[in-house]
Design a protein around this motif. Structure first.
Motif, PDB file in Angstrom:
ATOM      1  N   SER A 190      -0.775  -3.033  -9.100  1.00 52.56           N
ATOM      2  CA  SER A 190      -0.409  -1.611  -8.989  1.00 52.56           C
ATOM      3  C   SER A 190      -1.640  -0.704  -8.992  1.00 52.56           C
ATOM      4  O   SER A 190      -1.734   0.216  -9.818  1.00 52.56           O
ATOM      5  N   LEU A 192      -2.225   1.605  -7.173  1.00 53.21           N
ATOM      6  CA  LEU A 192      -1.786   2.982  -6.883  1.00 53.21           C
ATOM      7  C   LEU A 192      -0.732   3.399  -7.905  1.00 53.21           C
ATOM      8  O   LEU A 192       0.030   4.343  -7.674  1.00 53.21           O
ATOM      9  N   THR A 194       1.926   1.911  -8.448  1.00 53.72           N
ATOM     10  CA  THR A 194       3.182   1.790  -7.689  1.00 53.72           C
ATOM     11  C   THR A 194       3.581   3.158  -7.125  1.00 53.72           C
ATOM     12  O   THR A 194       4.762   3.508  -7.095  1.00 53.72           O
ATOM     13  N   GLY A 195       2.598   3.912  -6.714  1.00 50.95           N
ATOM     14  CA  GLY A 195       2.851   5.224  -6.107  1.00 50.95           C
ATOM     15  C   GLY A 195       2.856   6.373  -7.097  1.00 50.95           C
ATOM     16  O   GLY A 195       2.782   7.542  -6.714  1.00 50.95           O
ATOM     17  N   ALA A 215      -4.633   7.152  -2.118  1.00 48.96           N
ATOM     18  CA  ALA A 215      -4.532   5.677  -2.150  1.00 48.96           C
ATOM     19  C   ALA A 215      -5.913   5.064  -1.893  1.00 48.96           C
ATOM     20  O   ALA A 215      -6.359   4.172  -2.628  1.00 48.96           O
ATOM     21  N   LEU A 230      -5.097  -4.871  -5.555  1.00 46.23           N
ATOM     22  CA  LEU A 230      -4.054  -5.606  -4.827  1.00 46.23           C
ATOM     23  C   LEU A 230      -2.988  -4.621  -4.350  1.00 46.23           C
ATOM     24  O   LEU A 230      -1.847  -4.657  -4.828  1.00 46.23           O
ATOM     25  N   PRO A 231      -3.335  -3.704  -3.431  1.00 50.58           N
ATOM     26  CA  PRO A 231      -2.342  -2.720  -2.995  1.00 50.58           C
ATOM     27  C   PRO A 231      -1.209  -3.375  -2.211  1.00 50.58           C
ATOM     28  O   PRO A 231      -1.432  -4.325  -1.466  1.00 50.58           O
ATOM     29  N   LYS A 232      -0.014  -2.834  -2.405  1.00 52.32           N
ATOM     30  CA  LYS A 232       1.172  -3.320  -1.686  1.00 52.32           C
ATOM     31  C   LYS A 232       1.670  -2.232  -0.750  1.00 52.32           C
ATOM     32  O   LYS A 232       1.667  -1.046  -1.092  1.00 52.32           O
ATOM     33  N   SER A 233       2.080  -2.612   0.437  1.00 56.93           N
ATOM     34  CA  SER A 233       2.783  -1.669   1.308  1.00 56.93           C
ATOM     35  C   SER A 233       3.614  -2.444   2.313  1.00 56.93           C
ATOM     36  O   SER A 233       3.242  -3.544   2.717  1.00 56.93           O
ATOM     37  N   THR A 234       4.736  -1.848   2.685  1.00 53.42           N
ATOM     38  CA  THR A 234       5.546  -2.461   3.742  1.00 53.42           C
ATOM     39  C   THR A 234       5.458  -1.614   5.013  1.00 53.42           C
ATOM     40  O   THR A 234       6.246  -1.791   5.937  1.00 53.42           O
ATOM     41  N   ASN A 235       4.506  -0.692   5.042  1.00 50.86           N
ATOM     42  CA  ASN A 235       4.349   0.183   6.201  1.00 50.86           C
ATOM     43  C   ASN A 235       3.019  -0.147   6.880  1.00 50.86           C
ATOM     44  O   ASN A 235       1.967  -0.080   6.244  1.00 50.86           O
ATOM     45  N   ARG A 238       0.102   2.260   6.490  1.00 52.81           N
ATOM     46  CA  ARG A 238      -0.476   2.296   5.136  1.00 52.81           C
ATOM     47  C   ARG A 238      -1.168   0.978   4.790  1.00 52.81           C
ATOM     48  O   ARG A 238      -2.180   0.965   4.083  1.00 52.81           O
ATOM     49  N   ASN A 242      -5.093   1.210   3.692  1.00 45.83           N
ATOM     50  CA  ASN A 242      -5.588   0.722   2.400  1.00 45.83           C
ATOM     51  C   ASN A 242      -6.804  -0.196   2.520  1.00 45.83           C
ATOM     52  O   ASN A 242      -7.418  -0.549   1.518  1.00 45.83           O
TER      53      ASN A 242
END
Ligand code: A2P
Length: 276
Positions: A190, A192, A194-195, A215, A230-235, A238, A242
């Motif tokens: 996380s 970010l 988690t936003g 971000a 370890l950034p996460k995104s499903t877009n 983004r 990152n």
């Protein structure tokens, strides 16, 4: 992609693609493939995320040779202990459809004196799969110094990484310093928040001065502090955004300001308080 060197010499790309809160299925497979296409060479999953199959399928479909990718997974709390962990490890490899992982982690520490023994039993299983070459590196996650110390006293192989929640507003500096002192790479889950940290006025103001997003500022802040985001995104946009963090440098003054922000944005998942 640059790398850090783990204390056993194995190289680990300095940014990983996080997959927490990404469910098994085509969407996750697409996102992991997009990440690999964008240039990520490090994918972080866990048995409890329930998406190892999709991660494995994406990697197989990516066309990138397995040895050019760094894959991490983790043993969850319900599989602690020597035999259980060995079994859980085999199951993870089977779901990933891989012969080895690059990094295998104990996901959360067991607590107290009894917990220290459980952690050591779990660790012995990690040492075994490491010696067999089925995990190229081993480590822990969510371990604070008081969980690491008893483990390191008994371990024959020292942990190579500790993955903790780490982002502006929740930097856990004491754990970061302890790990760095002991040559343990700190991975930031996380990064970010988690936003949650993206709306911070202070961070927006600093990011704006570099013409970067918050971000990107958070990811860069990790790198400059020597940790591994370890950034996460499903877009897809983004996912790419990152990675665009190698063309600017946060000044020491801004690093200090970010380091000293009052606490905010933490998940509340403290290893000594969780009930799972
Ligand atoms: P999405 O998947 O829709 O992009 P963390 O890595 O700290 O867990 O944060 C992940 C959260 O932050 C997800 O909700 C993700 O949403 C969002 N996120 C990831 N990258 C960015 C970005 N560059 N800008 C804004 N939100 C982002």
């Amino acid at each position: 992609m640059e790398s850090y060197k783990l204390n056993n010499g194995h190289m680990i790309p300095v940014i990983g693609f996080g997959t927490w809160q990404m469910e098994e299925g085509p969407q996750t497979q697409v996102s992991v493939q997009e990440a690999i296409e964008a240039g990520y060479r490090h994918i972080d999953t866990a048995a409890v995320y329930g998406n190892e199959k999709s991660v494995g399928l994406a990697i197989a479909a990516s066309g990138v040779p397995r040895e050019e990718l760094f894959v991490t997974t983790k043993v969850f709390n319900n599989d602690r202990g020597y035999d259980q962990t060995l079994h859980a490890f085999d199951q993870s490899l089977e779901r990933l459809a891989m012969e080895y992982v690059d990094l295998y982690l104990i996901h959360w520490p067991a607590r107290g004196e009894a917990g220290a023994k459980v952690n050591y039993d779990t660790w012995r299983a990690l040492e075994k799969v490491y010696k067999e070459g089925r995990a190229k590196a081993i480590g822990v996650s969510n371990f604070l110094p008081h969980h690491l110390e008893p483990l390191m006293e008994k371990a024959t192989i020292m942990p190579m990484a500790d993955q903790i929640e780490h982002h502006p507003g929740y930097n856990q500096q004491e754990t970061v310093d302890f790990c760095h002192k002991h040559n343990i790479v700190v991975e930031a889950w996380s990064p970010l928040g988690t936003g949650r940290v993206l709306a911070s006025q202070e961070l927006q103001e600093i990011a704006g001065r570099y013409e970067k997003s918050v971000a990107q500022l958070c990811i860069r802040w990790c790198l400059q502090g020597g940790t591994l985001p370890l950034p996460k995104s499903t877009n897809n946009e983004r996912i790419r955004e990152n990675l665009e963090v190698f063309d600017f440098t946060i000044t020491p003054e801004d690093m200090k300001t970010i380091n000293n922000l009052p606490a905010f944005g933490s998940s509340g998942l403290h290893p000594d308080k969780i009930n799972f």
